[in-house]
Motif scaffolding. Sequence first.
Motif, PDB file in Angstrom:
ATOM      1  N   ARG A  81      -6.959   7.050  -1.351  1.00 19.85           N
ATOM      2  CA  ARG A  81      -6.951   7.558  -2.408  1.00 19.85           C
ATOM      3  C   ARG A  81      -6.399   7.174  -3.387  1.00 19.85           C
ATOM      4  O   ARG A  81      -6.147   7.191  -4.835  1.00 19.85           O
ATOM      5  CB  ARG A  81      -6.639   9.056  -1.495  1.00 19.85           C
ATOM      6  N   ILE A  82      -5.325   6.322  -3.770  1.00 22.07           N
ATOM      7  CA  ILE A  82      -3.798   6.097  -4.074  1.00 22.07           C
ATOM      8  C   ILE A  82      -4.227   5.208  -4.440  1.00 22.07           C
ATOM      9  O   ILE A  82      -4.319   4.754  -6.215  1.00 22.07           O
ATOM     10  CB  ILE A  82      -2.296   6.300  -3.519  1.00 22.07           C
ATOM     11  N   ALA A  83      -4.480   4.085  -4.315  1.00 25.78           N
ATOM     12  CA  ALA A  83      -4.699   2.852  -4.324  1.00 25.78           C
ATOM     13  C   ALA A  83      -5.504   2.288  -5.723  1.00 25.78           C
ATOM     14  O   ALA A  83      -6.251   2.586  -6.756  1.00 25.78           O
ATOM     15  CB  ALA A  83      -4.555   1.839  -3.432  1.00 25.78           C
ATOM     16  N   GLU A  84      -7.162   3.239  -4.905  1.00 33.47           N
ATOM     17  CA  GLU A  84      -8.468   3.799  -6.079  1.00 33.47           C
ATOM     18  C   GLU A  84      -8.262   5.202  -6.933  1.00 33.47           C
ATOM     19  O   GLU A  84      -9.095   5.450  -7.769  1.00 33.47           O
ATOM     20  CB  GLU A  84      -9.114   3.920  -5.030  1.00 33.47           C
ATOM     21  N   ASN A  85      -7.197   5.260  -7.369  1.00 35.64           N
ATOM     22  CA  ASN A  85      -7.626   7.115  -7.907  1.00 35.64           C
ATOM     23  C   ASN A  85      -8.252   7.301  -7.291  1.00 35.64           C
ATOM     24  O   ASN A  85      -8.896   8.258  -8.496  1.00 35.64           O
ATOM     25  CB  ASN A  85      -6.586   6.019  -9.687  1.00 35.64           C
ATOM     26  N   LEU A  86      -8.075   8.020  -6.877  1.00 35.14           N
ATOM     27  CA  LEU A  86      -9.803   8.980  -6.246  1.00 35.14           C
ATOM     28  C   LEU A  86      -9.099  10.450  -5.948  1.00 35.14           C
ATOM     29  O   LEU A  86      -7.599  10.842  -5.904  1.00 35.14           O
ATOM     30  CB  LEU A  86      -9.974   8.455  -4.868  1.00 35.14           C
ATOM     31  N   THR A  87      -9.686  11.626  -6.675  1.00 32.48           N
ATOM     32  CA  THR A  87      -8.693  12.905  -6.197  1.00 32.48           C
ATOM     33  C   THR A  87     -10.588  13.718  -6.111  1.00 32.48           C
ATOM     34  O   THR A  87     -11.818  13.199  -6.177  1.00 32.48           O
ATOM     35  CB  THR A  87      -8.493  13.098  -8.219  1.00 32.48           C
ATOM     36  N   PRO A  88     -10.366  14.892  -4.982  1.00 29.08           N
ATOM     37  CA  PRO A  88     -11.511  14.919  -5.103  1.00 29.08           C
ATOM     38  C   PRO A  88     -12.309  15.667  -6.315  1.00 29.08           C
ATOM     39  O   PRO A  88     -12.121  16.027  -7.539  1.00 29.08           O
ATOM     40  CB  PRO A  88     -10.919  16.736  -4.381  1.00 29.08           C
TER      41      PRO A  88
END
Length: 99
Positions: A81-88
């Motif tokens: 999630r951090i590496a790919e800038n993913l958020t809900p």
Amino acid sequence: MAESEYAFTAELWEWESQASWYFVSLPEAIADDVDAFHGHRAAGFGSVRVKVTVGATRWATSIFPDKGRATYVLPVKKSVRIAENLTPGKPVEVSLEIA
């Protein structure tokens, strides 16, 4: 011949209990295919081993059946999630290979 590689886009969502977990739900058609062709190899909790690519990140994990959603769910760990800038709520492009 059974498919073993799938690509799809689905929304990242958070399941909260004592700890927060983040998942992507497989589209129903892919989940049905996985169950029909690979479900016999399922391990504990009905899990199926997979290799996943999201963006530049690749990792090995398992997908799990979710009877309430009538699909399999893919856990997305914090480092991804951090590496790919993913958020809900954000769509995630997933490449998934049955391991």
